[in-house]
Design a protein around this motif. Structure first.
Motif, PDB file in Angstrom:
ATOM      1  N   SER A 198      -4.063   3.737 -15.684  1.00  0.00           N
ATOM      2  CA  SER A 198      -3.586   4.384 -14.341  1.00  0.00           C
ATOM      3  C   SER A 198      -1.946   4.122 -14.427  1.00  0.00           C
ATOM      4  O   SER A 198      -1.316   3.399 -15.037  1.00  0.00           O
ATOM      5  CB  SER A 198      -4.119   3.743 -13.429  1.00  0.00           C
ATOM      6  OG  SER A 198      -3.929   2.200 -13.318  1.00  0.00           O
ATOM      7  N   GLU A 199      -1.452   5.041 -13.382  1.00  0.00           N
ATOM      8  CA  GLU A 199       0.039   4.793 -13.033  1.00  0.00           C
ATOM      9  C   GLU A 199       0.370   3.461 -12.833  1.00  0.00           C
ATOM     10  O   GLU A 199       1.381   2.762 -13.394  1.00  0.00           O
ATOM     11  CB  GLU A 199       0.439   5.711 -12.022  1.00  0.00           C
ATOM     12  CG  GLU A 199       0.422   6.977 -12.352  1.00  0.00           C
ATOM     13  CD  GLU A 199       1.469   7.559 -13.807  1.00  0.00           C
ATOM     14  OE1 GLU A 199       2.383   7.095 -13.720  1.00  0.00           O
ATOM     15  OE2 GLU A 199       0.952   8.276 -14.648  1.00  0.00           O
ATOM     16  N   GLU A 201      -1.266   0.686 -14.109  1.00  0.00           N
ATOM     17  CA  GLU A 201      -1.314  -0.019 -15.057  1.00  0.00           C
ATOM     18  C   GLU A 201      -0.041   0.297 -16.109  1.00  0.00           C
ATOM     19  O   GLU A 201       0.388  -0.768 -16.664  1.00  0.00           O
ATOM     20  CB  GLU A 201      -2.700   0.170 -15.900  1.00  0.00           C
ATOM     21  CG  GLU A 201      -3.815  -0.165 -15.055  1.00  0.00           C
ATOM     22  CD  GLU A 201      -5.170   0.257 -15.749  1.00  0.00           C
ATOM     23  OE1 GLU A 201      -6.032  -0.388 -15.939  1.00  0.00           O
ATOM     24  OE2 GLU A 201      -5.082   1.394 -16.371  1.00  0.00           O
TER      25      GLU A 201
END
Length: 259
Positions: A198-199, A201
């Motif tokens: 994800s962004e 992460e």
């Protein structure tokens, strides 16, 4: 309780203690007995069809090591195991049995198999060395410093043989606590299906690398990965280096080119 038992496992302790020593070796030599013990146990690694499709060239001469590393070794008296893909033995066996036209089919498939065999053996050598109290550096200088000249200096066959990875062995006075970290397992491990990061992460990974490599953050680079993408990532494989590597590998006939 289980975690405590895991940490008492000697093999896992050895793996936990692994670290790369970047040419920071002292002058203590690695004995021939230890070299042969390490190579013998590296050959216990998984191997496709049990053909042992690699050879190991031991380099102990500091001048030779300095030459083939392009000066990276700085003349240090370290021991280097050059792990090379090597199909020459099986081809000679085929010829001795009358199979004069024998050539490995599906060479790209074979090439991937051989790469896996070589890397498995080299990494096992690193573990074996650490079990003996010997430090190591796994490196690929044979890709960066005129592979054709390195092959000639080491008397490697021009065909069906190619140096892939090197394991430098020695002893270091460096504090083990200086070991560099890796990304946390949460970014790497996937169950059943791959899950794209994800962004949030991605941002976490950028910040985690900043903590691992704070010295690369400067007025020029806001993050450590800025330095990586601008300098390190492009430093070794410029166009001439890439073309020389490609030609050398193509001439080895290890990778089949369709007409």
């Amino acid at each position: 309780m289980r975690r405590q038992n895991v940490m008492e496992n000697e093999t896992l302790k050895t793996l936990e203690s692994l670290r790369s020593v970047h040419w920071n070796f002292n002058e203590k030599p690695v004995s021939r007995e230890d070299i042969e013990t390490i190579v013998q146990h590296s050959m216990k690694a998984a191997n496709s069809d049990n053909l042992t499709d690699y050879s190991v060239i031991v380099v102990t001469d500091p001048e030779v090591l300095n030459t083939i590393t392009g000066g990276e070794s700085q003349g240090k008296a370290a021991t280097c195991l050059v792990y090379a893909i090597d199909q020459t033995r099986i081809l000679r066996c085929a010829k001795a049995l009358g199979y004069d036209q024998y050539q490995p089919l599906h060479r790209l498939y074979n090439f991937f198999i051989m790469l896996g065999d070589v890397f498995a053996a080299a990494q096992t050598a690193v573990v074996a060395a650490k079990a003996l109290g010997i430090d190591s550096l796994m490196t690929n200088f044979s890709h960066r410093h005129h592979p054709k000249e390195i092959m000639k200096l080491l008397n490697l066959p021009e065909e069906y043989c190619f140096p892939v990875i090197q394991v430098v062995l020695g002893y270091s006075d460096r504090d083990p606590k200086q070991t560099r970290g890796r990304l946390p397992m949460k970014h790497v491990l996937h169950y059943d299906q791959y899950q794209p990061a994800s962004e949030a992460e991605v941002q976490a990974m950028i910040e985690e690398m900043d903590q691992v490599y704070p010295e690369y953050i400067s007025d020029q680079y806001k993050h450590a990965l800025d330095w990586y993408f601008n300098e390190w990532f492009i430093e070794w494989y410029d166009e001439p280096t890439y073309r020389e590597l490609y030609e050398c590998l193509r001439n080895s006939k290890l990778v089949y080119e369709p007409d």
